[in-house]
Design a protein around this motif. Structure first.
Motif, short mmCIF file in Angstrom:
data_model
loop_
_atom_site.label_atom_id
_atom_site.label_comp_id
_atom_site.label_asym_id
_atom_site.label_seq_id
_atom_site.Cartn_x
_atom_site.Cartn_y
_atom_site.Cartn_z
N VAL A 22 66.22 76.73 -20.95
CA VAL A 22 66.27 75.37 -21.49
C VAL A 22 66.44 75.45 -23.00
N ALA A 46 69.76 72.51 -19.66
CA ALA A 46 69.22 73.58 -18.81
C ALA A 46 70.42 74.33 -18.23
N TRP A 69 63.16 66.29 -15.08
CA TRP A 69 62.86 66.59 -16.49
C TRP A 69 61.50 65.99 -16.79
N PHE A 110 62.08 71.58 -17.29
CA PHE A 110 63.15 71.30 -16.34
C PHE A 110 62.80 71.97 -15.02
#
Length: 140
Positions: A37, A54, A73, A117
């Protein structure tokens, strides 16, 4: 040069090492992918709009757990964003996982926030990555 059984053993050892090296090379990319990420900017002044990305790296292109997974998220400020894709049924060797995801979020207050994520199959987390961003007070 060795002769007889000693030479045969050495040749077998060299051949085995060569076969193992080829096998390891052939299997690269076939395991579970990893998730990295990133955020831009990683440090900003409030209020701040952060673009998070991501990336799924490594692993097989048809890794089943990552295929058509629910996207989640978590922004670290008690808010979340979710999305799902409409996908064809999974077919081994043909289906392709998605490798890049992008989303944006606005932080109103200064603080340090973990952006997480997660890919999910049902309720099970099958992959995740995290990054910390720092939002500074824009009034000082």
């Amino acid at each position: 040069m060795p002769k007889g059984p000693k030479m045969i053993l050495q040749c077998r050892a060299v051949l085995l090492a060569a076969c193992l090296a080829v096998s390891v090379h052939a299997d690269q990319g076939k395991g579970k992918p990893s998730i990295v990420v990133r955020a831009s900017p990683a440090v900003a002044f409030a209020p701040a709009r952060i673009v998070a990305t991501a990336e799924v790296t490594g692993g097989a292109d048809d890794y089943q757990d990552f295929y058509c997974a629910k996207i989640e998220w978590s922004w670290g400020d008690a808010t979340t964003s979710e999305a799902t894709d409409d996908c064809d049924p999974y077919v081994a060797g043909q289906s392709q996982i998605r490798r890049r995801f992008t989303n944006e979020h606005k932080y109103e207050l200064a603080g340090t926030y973990d952006i997480r994520f997660t890919l999910r199959q049902g309720k099970k987390a099958v992959g995740a990555g995290v990054l910390t961003v720092r939002i500074r007070d824009g009034n000082k």
